[in-house]
Design an enzyme around this catalytic site. Structure first.
Site, PDB file in Angstrom:
ATOM      1  CG  HIS A 104      -1.786   1.209   1.328  1.00  0.00           C
ATOM      2  ND1 HIS A 104      -1.832   1.952   2.490  1.00  0.00           N
ATOM      3  CD2 HIS A 104      -2.599   1.839   0.461  1.00  0.00           C
ATOM      4  CE1 HIS A 104      -2.645   2.978   2.321  1.00  0.00           C
ATOM      5  NE2 HIS A 104      -3.126   2.942   1.098  1.00  0.00           N
ATOM      6  CG  HIS A 123      -2.494   3.405   6.079  1.00  0.00           C
ATOM      7  ND1 HIS A 123      -1.358   3.601   5.325  1.00  0.00           N
ATOM      8  CD2 HIS A 123      -2.938   4.631   6.432  1.00  0.00           C
ATOM      9  CE1 HIS A 123      -1.134   4.907   5.239  1.00  0.00           C
ATOM     10  NE2 HIS A 123      -2.066   5.555   5.896  1.00  0.00           N
TER      11      HIS A 123
END
Length: 176
Positions: A104, A123
């Site tokens: 990501h 995250h």
């Protein structure tokens, strides 16, 4: 009147596309299992040079070993999971290797032995090490890169490619 014809044309295109999609899916299901698996593996592998990572004797179940693959600037881990898994190497089929850069945003991930996942502190994406690095939670939009492994007759472990793109690497797109 002209608008209605465009709507009808759109419906026909939609139906035609749907029929072709269903036919393609049916053909894929009809392939023998080995052939379908070979096609899945063939389409995703990113070739990198073969590199010796360790020896089977160096590994302890659920204790990750830090590696660099395809080079020292690309951090990863080598794991002995203790149970046979798809894509596992070695006599027990339980040795796997992954990039530890979250696909990501590139955060360094850590291994969590109780559920055999790699977890991102940025995250909170999580990846299952027993299922080929499949994402099980979070913001990432691709699975974790798993390195293709080979074990030779001396029990040396070699990495020979990755099945996903490694975060931040220009070589992902420059492969020829």
């Amino acid at each position: 009147m002209k608008c209605n014809r465009l709507v009808d044309s759109g419906r026909r295109q939609f139906l035609r596309g749907g029929i072709l999609g269903v036919a393609g899916a049916a053909a894929a299901v009809a392939l023998p299992a080995g052939q379908a698996q070979a096609q899945v593996q063939a389409r995703a592998m990113v070739d990198y040079p073969s590199s010796k990572l360790a020896n089977l004797a160096d590994l302890v179940v659920d204790v990750p070993m830090d590696i660099g693959y395809p080079d020292a600037d690309s951090p990863g881990i080598l794991l002995k999971l203790g149970t046979r898994v798809e894509g596992g190497a070695g006599p027990d089929g339980d040795v796997v290797a992954y990039s530890v850069l979250c696909p990501h945003k590139g955060f360094y991930m850590s291994y969590h032995a109780p559920d055999k996942t790699l977890n991102c502190p940025g995250h909170f994406s999580r990846f299952d090490c027993e299922k080929g690095g499949q994402q099980v939670w979070g913001h990432a939009t691709q699975n974790l890169p798993q390195f293709a492994l080979r074990v030779d007759d001396k029990d040396d472990i070699y990495a020979e490619g990755a099945d996903e793109l490694i975060y931040g690497r220009l070589s992902n797109v420059l492969q020829g």
